[in-house]
Design a protein around this motif. Structure first.
Motif: not given
Length: 410
Positions: A13, A16-17, A20, A85-86, A88-89, A92-93
């Protein structure tokens, strides 16, 4: 790790974050390098509404990259990257990894870094960014120089050191071209740009934001090889089964190599051609008339030497470029003036820089002695100049010595 040149099926996690955010922030920043003024409406609103900036600020820094506008751009990109980014997360989680997007992003960063390392490197190699010490610099007091001016004089003094600094930047850029040498290129970029950033920071050179981001980009490329770099250098481990993503076949490798070769030849050719054209104009072309430093031996105003206004008498005239001269008075005030020499008519057109009210003085040039006579505004003047040799200045006459019995530190 945030980045890796390996293909990982599942990212954590945090990976990924963080990817992004970095992807969004550096994409916005690099795009803004070429589109800075287009953000003006939004930046003006942020400056006035959020930061309550009442003074006017411009997107054109006239050579400065550390303007109010530039810092507000960073604030905007940082906020947009965090919010995006938040979101997007959340959207696209379920995605497990971003291997392909990461690869494209790192290639994009490499291209940007390579371009600017070659660009700045070649202008240093040809001694153009910090050019040689000018005649105006020779008559300027050290205490009157700005920190940036001091750094420019320091770098401009030695063509060899300028060449070395430029060669380091070009080498870092070229090493980033190939997979096998990318790690060395990333290390070289970080080291070189850290030195540039610290010089900008310590000498108040307004390219701090840009040099810092180039260093960060080099660091991102280095992070992609962190497993190998830190494993070998710090942990003394043998890194095995390390496959760089994507794995290319021979045909793909050949095509990419040809494309790189063409692009490098074109890019380097462009930089070398433009730099050499400027180098030829600055260092090889014939110098302008009366080029050099002239000491004022006689300065008469009216019928008598201007004793009442002694400090305003001219002390030196330094001529580096056509149509301009730097004049230093006895009070150590030094300013630029329009100074147009006509060797056919034996005249000098003189006046305040960029002023339309100019005066014409008669010129006599004989055996390194120049006399100027005529009227400046309402005053009749008679000025006699004697040319100083370049080696009359210690900075030019000292030269290089392998053996120094005592240091000459003045």
């Amino acid at each position: 790790m945030i980045f890796t040149r390996e293909k990982k099926q599942v990212w954590s996690l945090f990976e990924k974050i963080s990817f992004r955010f970095l992807f969004l922030y550096f994409t916005l920043y690099t795009v803004s390098i070429f589109t800075g003024p287009l953000w003006k409406p939004m930046i003006n609103w942020i400056g006035k509404s959020i930061f309550q900036i009442t003074r006017e600020f411009s997107s054109n820094g006239r050579g400065s990259g550390d303007t109010t506008y530039a810092y507000l751009l960073l604030f905007l990109f940082f906020c947009v990257a965090i919010i995006s980014a938040f979101l997007w997360s959340i959207i696209d989680k379920k995605r497990k990894s971003y291997n392909q997007l990461q690869y494209g992003f790192l290639v994009f960063i490499r291209i940007i870094v390579i371009f600017f390392m070659l660009n700045y490197g070649f202008v240093k190699i040809f001694h153009l960014q910090m050019s040689e010490v000018s005649n105006a610099d020779l008559i300027k007091n050290l205490g009157d120089k700005s920190p940036m001016g001091l750094a420019w004089t320091f770098m401009g003094f030695s063509k060899t050191y300028s060449f070395f600094a430029g060669l380091a930047e070009v080498t870092a850029g070229l090493l980033l071209l190939f997979r096998r040498t990318q790690t060395f290129g990333a290390i070289a970029t970080v080291v070189v740009m850290l030195n540039v950033f610290m010089m900008n920071l310590c000498f108040d050179i307004p390219v701090k934001i840009f040099s810092f981001h180039l260093m960060l980009m080099g660091l991102l490329l280095l992070l992609a090889d962190a497993k190998r770099v830190f494993g070998v250098l710090l942990l003394n481990k043998n890194i095995t089964n390390y496959t760089i993503y994507p794995k290319l076949n021979k045909e793909e490798t050949r095509i990419i190599a040809i494309v790189k070769l063409v692009l490098v030849v074109l890019t380097c050719g462009l930089f070398i051609f433009t730099s050499y054209t400027r180098y030829k104009k600055q260092y090889i072309a014939p110098k302008t008339a009366l080029f050099g430093v002239w000491k004022v031996t006689t300065f008469k105003k009216g019928t008598d030497i201007a004793k009442k206004d002694f400090t305003k008498q001219w002390k030196y005239i330094a001529i580096d470029r056509a149509k301009m001269a730097s004049i230093k008075n006895f009070d150590d005030q030094q300013n630029y003036y329009t100074f147009i020499v006509d060797t056919i008519k034996n005249t000098v057109v003189f006046g305040d820089y960029k002023s339309e009210n100019l005066d014409t003085l008669q010129l006599i040039n004989k055996d390194s002695i120049v006399t100027l006579a005529g009227k400046i505004k309402t005053d009749t003047v008679f000025i006699k100049l004697q040319k100083k040799k370049a080696k009359d200045f210690l900075i030019n006459s000292r030269g290089f010595h392998w053996v120094n019995e005592f240091p000459l530190n003045r």
